[in-house]
Design a protein around this motif. Sequence first.
Motif, PDB file in Angstrom:
ATOM      1  N   ARG A 162      16.649 -29.279 -23.997  1.00  0.00           N
ATOM      2  CA  ARG A 162      16.948 -28.260 -25.005  1.00  0.00           C
ATOM      3  C   ARG A 162      15.823 -28.283 -26.044  1.00  0.00           C
ATOM      4  O   ARG A 162      15.446 -29.351 -26.529  1.00  0.00           O
ATOM      5  N   TRP A 163      15.346 -27.106 -26.417  1.00  0.00           N
ATOM      6  CA  TRP A 163      14.134 -27.008 -27.232  1.00  0.00           C
ATOM      7  C   TRP A 163      14.402 -26.403 -28.614  1.00  0.00           C
ATOM      8  O   TRP A 163      15.268 -25.534 -28.774  1.00  0.00           O
ATOM      9  N   VAL A 164      13.598 -26.873 -29.575  1.00  0.00           N
ATOM     10  CA  VAL A 164      13.459 -26.221 -30.874  1.00  0.00           C
ATOM     11  C   VAL A 164      12.037 -25.672 -30.908  1.00  0.00           C
ATOM     12  O   VAL A 164      11.077 -26.416 -30.714  1.00  0.00           O
ATOM     13  N   MET A 165      11.899 -24.383 -31.140  1.00  0.00           N
ATOM     14  CA  MET A 165      10.603 -23.718 -31.046  1.00  0.00           C
ATOM     15  C   MET A 165      10.183 -23.115 -32.392  1.00  0.00           C
ATOM     16  O   MET A 165      11.030 -22.693 -33.191  1.00  0.00           O
ATOM     17  N   ARG A 166       8.875 -23.036 -32.588  1.00  0.00           N
ATOM     18  CA  ARG A 166       8.328 -22.189 -33.643  1.00  0.00           C
ATOM     19  C   ARG A 166       8.398 -20.736 -33.194  1.00  0.00           C
ATOM     20  O   ARG A 166       8.595 -20.426 -32.021  1.00  0.00           O
ATOM     21  N   GLU A 167       8.212 -19.834 -34.134  1.00  0.00           N
ATOM     22  CA  GLU A 167       8.360 -18.410 -33.835  1.00  0.00           C
ATOM     23  C   GLU A 167       7.219 -17.882 -32.961  1.00  0.00           C
ATOM     24  O   GLU A 167       6.110 -18.428 -32.981  1.00  0.00           O
ATOM     25  N   PRO A 168       7.478 -16.832 -32.161  1.00  0.00           N
ATOM     26  CA  PRO A 168       6.394 -16.191 -31.415  1.00  0.00           C
ATOM     27  C   PRO A 168       5.297 -15.718 -32.374  1.00  0.00           C
ATOM     28  O   PRO A 168       5.577 -15.245 -33.472  1.00  0.00           O
ATOM     29  N   GLY A 169       4.058 -15.861 -31.941  1.00  0.00           N
ATOM     30  CA  GLY A 169       2.930 -15.500 -32.801  1.00  0.00           C
ATOM     31  C   GLY A 169       2.320 -16.675 -33.510  1.00  0.00           C
ATOM     32  O   GLY A 169       1.203 -16.583 -34.027  1.00  0.00           O
ATOM     33  N   SER A 170       3.031 -17.801 -33.545  1.00  0.00           N
ATOM     34  CA  SER A 170       2.474 -18.992 -34.180  1.00  0.00           C
ATOM     35  C   SER A 170       1.520 -19.683 -33.221  1.00  0.00           C
ATOM     36  O   SER A 170       1.695 -19.652 -32.000  1.00  0.00           O
ATOM     37  N   GLY A 171       0.487 -20.318 -33.766  1.00  0.00           N
ATOM     38  CA  GLY A 171      -0.455 -21.040 -32.936  1.00  0.00           C
ATOM     39  C   GLY A 171       0.193 -22.211 -32.221  1.00  0.00           C
ATOM     40  O   GLY A 171      -0.160 -22.535 -31.086  1.00  0.00           O
ATOM     41  N   THR A 172       1.149 -22.874 -32.893  1.00  0.00           N
ATOM     42  CA  THR A 172       1.832 -24.005 -32.281  1.00  0.00           C
ATOM     43  C   THR A 172       2.557 -23.571 -31.005  1.00  0.00           C
ATOM     44  O   THR A 172       2.466 -24.234 -29.966  1.00  0.00           O
ATOM     45  N   ARG A 173       3.252 -22.454 -31.080  1.00  0.00           N
ATOM     46  CA  ARG A 173       4.004 -22.008 -29.898  1.00  0.00           C
ATOM     47  C   ARG A 173       3.064 -21.547 -28.790  1.00  0.00           C
ATOM     48  O   ARG A 173       3.303 -21.847 -27.609  1.00  0.00           O
ATOM     49  N   SER A 174       2.008 -20.822 -29.135  1.00  0.00           N
ATOM     50  CA  SER A 174       1.108 -20.344 -28.080  1.00  0.00           C
ATOM     51  C   SER A 174       0.395 -21.505 -27.400  1.00  0.00           C
ATOM     52  O   SER A 174       0.205 -21.501 -26.175  1.00  0.00           O
ATOM     53  N   LEU A 229       1.616 -24.606 -27.115  1.00  0.00           N
ATOM     54  CA  LEU A 229       2.625 -25.248 -26.280  1.00  0.00           C
ATOM     55  C   LEU A 229       2.811 -24.478 -24.975  1.00  0.00           C
ATOM     56  O   LEU A 229       2.865 -25.067 -23.893  1.00  0.00           O
ATOM     57  N   ASN A 230       2.898 -23.157 -25.073  1.00  0.00           N
ATOM     58  CA  ASN A 230       3.100 -22.346 -23.870  1.00  0.00           C
ATOM     59  C   ASN A 230       1.961 -22.551 -22.872  1.00  0.00           C
ATOM     60  O   ASN A 230       2.185 -22.628 -21.656  1.00  0.00           O
ATOM     61  N   GLU A 231       0.735 -22.639 -23.370  1.00  0.00           N
ATOM     62  CA  GLU A 231      -0.407 -22.877 -22.478  1.00  0.00           C
ATOM     63  C   GLU A 231      -0.258 -24.212 -21.759  1.00  0.00           C
ATOM     64  O   GLU A 231      -0.505 -24.317 -20.545  1.00  0.00           O
ATOM     65  N   GLY A 243       3.226 -26.427 -14.843  1.00  0.00           N
ATOM     66  CA  GLY A 243       4.080 -25.729 -13.890  1.00  0.00           C
ATOM     67  C   GLY A 243       5.410 -25.306 -14.462  1.00  0.00           C
ATOM     68  O   GLY A 243       6.351 -25.046 -13.705  1.00  0.00           O
ATOM     69  N   VAL A 244       5.518 -25.228 -15.787  1.00  0.00           N
ATOM     70  CA  VAL A 244       6.773 -24.842 -16.442  1.00  0.00           C
ATOM     71  C   VAL A 244       6.592 -23.462 -17.062  1.00  0.00           C
ATOM     72  O   VAL A 244       5.636 -23.228 -17.815  1.00  0.00           O
ATOM     73  N   ASP A 245       7.507 -22.550 -16.758  1.00  0.00           N
ATOM     74  CA  ASP A 245       7.475 -21.217 -17.332  1.00  0.00           C
ATOM     75  C   ASP A 245       8.189 -21.248 -18.687  1.00  0.00           C
ATOM     76  O   ASP A 245       9.401 -21.489 -18.745  1.00  0.00           O
ATOM     77  N   PRO A 246       7.483 -21.024 -19.790  1.00  0.00           N
ATOM     78  CA  PRO A 246       8.129 -21.097 -21.114  1.00  0.00           C
ATOM     79  C   PRO A 246       9.307 -20.144 -21.247  1.00  0.00           C
ATOM     80  O   PRO A 246      10.251 -20.435 -21.998  1.00  0.00           O
ATOM     81  N   ALA A 247       9.293 -19.034 -20.533  1.00  0.00           N
ATOM     82  CA  ALA A 247      10.371 -18.053 -20.668  1.00  0.00           C
ATOM     83  C   ALA A 247      11.690 -18.548 -20.094  1.00  0.00           C
ATOM     84  O   ALA A 247      12.751 -17.980 -20.385  1.00  0.00           O
ATOM     85  N   THR A 248      11.664 -19.601 -19.284  1.00  0.00           N
ATOM     86  CA  THR A 248      12.885 -20.089 -18.633  1.00  0.00           C
ATOM     87  C   THR A 248      13.486 -21.301 -19.342  1.00  0.00           C
ATOM     88  O   THR A 248      14.483 -21.855 -18.869  1.00  0.00           O
ATOM     89  N   PRO A 277       6.693 -39.604 -24.219  1.00  0.00           N
ATOM     90  CA  PRO A 277       5.476 -40.010 -23.506  1.00  0.00           C
ATOM     91  C   PRO A 277       4.850 -38.891 -22.674  1.00  0.00           C
ATOM     92  O   PRO A 277       4.967 -38.848 -21.443  1.00  0.00           O
ATOM     93  N   ILE A 278       4.195 -37.979 -23.357  1.00  0.00           N
ATOM     94  CA  ILE A 278       3.440 -36.928 -22.694  1.00  0.00           C
ATOM     95  C   ILE A 278       2.242 -36.594 -23.577  1.00  0.00           C
ATOM     96  O   ILE A 278       2.359 -36.611 -24.821  1.00  0.00           O
ATOM     97  N   ASP A 279       1.104 -36.341 -22.955  1.00  0.00           N
ATOM     98  CA  ASP A 279      -0.120 -36.068 -23.709  1.00  0.00           C
ATOM     99  C   ASP A 279      -0.537 -34.623 -23.479  1.00  0.00           C
ATOM    100  O   ASP A 279      -0.939 -34.253 -22.373  1.00  0.00           O
ATOM    101  N   PHE A 280      -0.418 -33.817 -24.518  1.00  0.00           N
ATOM    102  CA  PHE A 280      -0.877 -32.436 -24.430  1.00  0.00           C
ATOM    103  C   PHE A 280      -2.374 -32.304 -24.730  1.00  0.00           C
ATOM    104  O   PHE A 280      -2.922 -31.208 -24.625  1.00  0.00           O
TER     105      PHE A 280
END
Length: 298
Positions: free
Chosen positions: A187-199, A201-203, A209-214, A258-261
Amino acid sequence: MTLEQLRIFVGVAEREHVTAAARALNVTQSAASAAIAALEERHAIKLFDRVGRGIRLTEAGRAFLEEARGVLARAAAAELLLEEFGGLRRGSLRVMASQTIAAYWLPAILALFRERYPGIAVNLSIGNTEQTAHLIHEGEADIGIVEGRVDDPMLAHWPLGEDRLMLVAAPHVAPQPIDAAWLQRARWVMREPGSGTRSTLNENLRLLGVDPATLDVALVLPSNESARTAVEVGAGIAALSSLVVVPAINAGRLQALPIDFGPRSFFGLRHKERYRTRAADALLELIAEVRPSLAPLS
């Protein structure tokens, strides 16, 4: 009528002597005489009475002297103003930055800028990457600094610094290996669309292999602080800047998963065709000077 003619007229009027004025003004006597003659001929009026070898101001000359002095004083003030702007002793700077940068990365740099250039008034506004790009495009800000990439051919876009996105959770969440399936179930807590943090993360999610929309998104929040607080109380996991979450991790209110972005860049923005102010250049030079010590990489 030129400023040089006015300067010579005032010099002659104050000394009542052409040769003495020419010497003081570092011009030839013939140039001084020609300047006075040009003023008189252009306006068909005598500024001086020639009395023997001396000269005296006429009534028109006395009235004109006051105006000429005023014009020269205003010209000197205008020149000084340009020198002050050019020398960064005076001016203003409009900076637009995304939340993470404005709240955590930029203040120390702006404090140093203010110390170095106390005559420059800095106006810092906060907006997400899309909002910042729009204002730069419209000429309503001189420099933008954002977390996300911008696709606008009118804007120059280059890396200025770096930080890292960290995946965080509340302390009670059991540590376990993080893979695409786990990220999909979380379960996720996200920043708003248009924010650099969210874009950003989506990349990273797409690379895994994870679709952010799902994803299961419990909350979409408009600030780093609100997202961090929601994670602290167990609303879900979030990917936020290390600048935002490291203090809470150190205090035990969050844990890093434990994940490195990897590192992400902060980007400078400016309009390619609008005038580049000296104040804007000075800020960018200062960022380049201090960036190694201020851009957090861990």
